[in-house]
Design a protein around this motif. Sequence first.
Motif, PDB file in Angstrom:
ATOM      1  N   PRO A   1      -3.058 -16.129  -8.247  1.00 38.27           N
ATOM      2  CA  PRO A   1      -2.417 -15.884  -6.890  1.00 38.27           C
ATOM      3  C   PRO A   1      -3.029 -14.766  -6.158  1.00 38.27           C
ATOM      4  O   PRO A   1      -3.991 -14.118  -6.428  1.00 38.27           O
ATOM      5  CB  PRO A   1      -1.123 -15.047  -7.376  1.00 38.27           C
ATOM      6  CG  PRO A   1      -1.466 -14.664  -8.776  1.00 38.27           C
ATOM      7  CD  PRO A   1      -2.580 -15.461  -9.338  1.00 38.27           C
ATOM      8  N   MET A   2      -3.082 -14.920  -4.773  1.00 35.95           N
ATOM      9  CA  MET A   2      -3.923 -14.038  -3.845  1.00 35.95           C
ATOM     10  C   MET A   2      -2.793 -12.896  -3.847  1.00 35.95           C
ATOM     11  O   MET A   2      -2.036 -12.662  -3.618  1.00 35.95           O
ATOM     12  CB  MET A   2      -3.714 -14.592  -2.585  1.00 35.95           C
ATOM     13  CG  MET A   2      -4.298 -13.829  -1.488  1.00 35.95           C
ATOM     14  SD  MET A   2      -4.517 -14.313   0.184  1.00 35.95           S
ATOM     15  CE  MET A   2      -6.010 -15.287   0.053  1.00 35.95           C
ATOM     16  N   ILE A   3      -3.555 -11.626  -4.412  1.00 34.05           N
ATOM     17  CA  ILE A   3      -2.965 -10.233  -4.249  1.00 34.05           C
ATOM     18  C   ILE A   3      -3.246  -9.744  -2.865  1.00 34.05           C
ATOM     19  O   ILE A   3      -4.496  -9.283  -2.670  1.00 34.05           O
ATOM     20  CB  ILE A   3      -3.382  -9.513  -5.555  1.00 34.05           C
ATOM     21  CG1 ILE A   3      -3.349 -10.136  -6.920  1.00 34.05           C
ATOM     22  CG2 ILE A   3      -2.746  -8.196  -5.449  1.00 34.05           C
ATOM     23  CD1 ILE A   3      -1.861 -10.923  -7.337  1.00 34.05           C
ATOM     24  N   SER A   4      -2.334  -9.597  -2.116  1.00 39.41           N
ATOM     25  CA  SER A   4      -2.634  -9.286  -0.701  1.00 39.41           C
ATOM     26  C   SER A   4      -1.358  -9.263  -0.001  1.00 39.41           C
ATOM     27  O   SER A   4      -0.182  -9.724  -0.429  1.00 39.41           O
ATOM     28  CB  SER A   4      -3.290 -10.709   0.074  1.00 39.41           C
ATOM     29  OG  SER A   4      -3.714 -10.378   1.257  1.00 39.41           O
ATOM     30  N   TYR A  10      -0.989  -4.215  -6.778  1.00 35.00           N
ATOM     31  CA  TYR A  10      -0.142  -4.244  -5.538  1.00 35.00           C
ATOM     32  C   TYR A  10       0.121  -2.735  -4.949  1.00 35.00           C
ATOM     33  O   TYR A  10      -0.069  -2.609  -3.475  1.00 35.00           O
ATOM     34  CB  TYR A  10       1.159  -4.811  -5.506  1.00 35.00           C
ATOM     35  CG  TYR A  10       0.943  -6.312  -5.181  1.00 35.00           C
ATOM     36  CD1 TYR A  10       0.583  -6.826  -4.148  1.00 35.00           C
ATOM     37  CD2 TYR A  10       1.312  -7.320  -6.331  1.00 35.00           C
ATOM     38  CE1 TYR A  10       0.568  -8.123  -3.772  1.00 35.00           C
ATOM     39  CE2 TYR A  10       1.269  -8.723  -5.969  1.00 35.00           C
ATOM     40  CZ  TYR A  10       1.001  -9.040  -4.799  1.00 35.00           C
ATOM     41  OH  TYR A  10       0.891 -10.559  -4.538  1.00 35.00           O
ATOM     42  N   PRO A  11       0.401  -1.814  -5.911  1.00 36.83           N
ATOM     43  CA  PRO A  11       0.765  -0.396  -5.055  1.00 36.83           C
ATOM     44  C   PRO A  11      -0.485   0.261  -4.214  1.00 36.83           C
ATOM     45  O   PRO A  11      -0.074   0.815  -3.037  1.00 36.83           O
ATOM     46  CB  PRO A  11       0.927   0.528  -6.467  1.00 36.83           C
ATOM     47  CG  PRO A  11       1.659  -0.579  -7.407  1.00 36.83           C
ATOM     48  CD  PRO A  11       0.686  -2.026  -7.161  1.00 36.83           C
ATOM     49  N   HIS A  46       3.450 -11.664   2.731  1.00 33.50           N
ATOM     50  CA  HIS A  46       2.992 -11.703   1.305  1.00 33.50           C
ATOM     51  C   HIS A  46       2.511 -13.074   0.988  1.00 33.50           C
ATOM     52  O   HIS A  46       3.349 -13.758   0.626  1.00 33.50           O
ATOM     53  CB  HIS A  46       4.072 -11.286   0.326  1.00 33.50           C
ATOM     54  CG  HIS A  46       3.824 -11.014  -0.845  1.00 33.50           C
ATOM     55  ND1 HIS A  46       4.755 -11.244  -1.979  1.00 33.50           N
ATOM     56  CD2 HIS A  46       2.790 -10.425  -1.439  1.00 33.50           C
ATOM     57  CE1 HIS A  46       4.221 -11.146  -3.192  1.00 33.50           C
ATOM     58  NE2 HIS A  46       2.968 -10.731  -2.998  1.00 33.50           N
ATOM     59  N   PRO A  47       1.159 -13.192   0.938  1.00 31.93           N
ATOM     60  CA  PRO A  47       0.890 -14.721   0.803  1.00 31.93           C
ATOM     61  C   PRO A  47       1.166 -15.251  -0.761  1.00 31.93           C
ATOM     62  O   PRO A  47       1.480 -16.465  -0.779  1.00 31.93           O
ATOM     63  CB  PRO A  47      -0.743 -14.335   0.724  1.00 31.93           C
ATOM     64  CG  PRO A  47      -0.912 -13.136   1.732  1.00 31.93           C
ATOM     65  CD  PRO A  47      -0.107 -12.314   1.331  1.00 31.93           C
ATOM     66  N   ASN A  52       8.393 -10.537   6.413  1.00 32.57           N
ATOM     67  CA  ASN A  52       9.487  -9.751   7.043  1.00 32.57           C
ATOM     68  C   ASN A  52       9.296  -9.105   8.357  1.00 32.57           C
ATOM     69  O   ASN A  52       8.097  -8.904   8.647  1.00 32.57           O
ATOM     70  CB  ASN A  52       9.658  -8.249   6.209  1.00 32.57           C
ATOM     71  CG  ASN A  52      10.289  -8.755   4.913  1.00 32.57           C
ATOM     72  OD1 ASN A  52       9.597  -9.147   3.844  1.00 32.57           O
ATOM     73  ND2 ASN A  52      11.634  -8.388   4.710  1.00 32.57           N
ATOM     74  N   ALA A  53       9.984  -9.015   9.392  1.00 30.50           N
ATOM     75  CA  ALA A  53       9.860  -8.387  10.545  1.00 30.50           C
ATOM     76  C   ALA A  53       9.584  -7.040  10.454  1.00 30.50           C
ATOM     77  O   ALA A  53      10.213  -6.613   9.470  1.00 30.50           O
ATOM     78  CB  ALA A  53      11.049  -8.600  11.547  1.00 30.50           C
TER      79      ALA A  53
END
Length: 200
Positions: free
Chosen positions: A32-35, A157-158, A177-178, A184-185
């Motif tokens: 997964p892309m961590i981004s 992620y943090p 969140h890719p 989210n707005a």
Amino acid sequence: APLGTLGFAFTIWRDFAPALRDAAEQAGDKKPMISFVLLLREPRFLEAKILAEIVSSAWGGRYLASDLESESGAEGKESDDAETRYVIGRSPLFVVQAPEPMYIVNNFNRPYFDDTSEAAEAMPELRLRHAVEQHQAWISVDLISPFDDSRDRRSYYPPIARLIAELSGDDCLAIFHPETGTINAWDQSLEEKLRGPDAL
């Protein structure tokens, strides 16, 4: 020497990353892309020196900066951890070398989605639809090279979230969140959540 090595790595990544990603996908590499991605109302000016200050504020330590063009290399007096903490590149692509992993910070002055209209139509609520339609630029922080392959990639992620929080501003319309496709707005409460222990 460290900056020279990273400069070479940056050039290789900038020129060959799309082909390498395509090859990885064809070979079945489904990591997964961590981004996190910020959708922006307008393009953001960003240079290595500014980004180094932002990274230093988000993560602590002192990050040196180089835009790959100055003859002097990193700006400012070197610190004890200069070999592991620096920012190199120029918009739209920066490499951030931290003590553990390597990150990419993208700063593009174009919409994030290939087909903005189609992406907007898929949004479940009006505010999100407007955010996708109106954004003209984007910034992301991506994990690119964890030096410890045994470590859970999601554990990065943090710090990514803290840097995204530091990069946020009044021009933010949404956060994407890719890995999950969640969007989210943007509102100011998200900044505090991104600095917390459970950004996801």
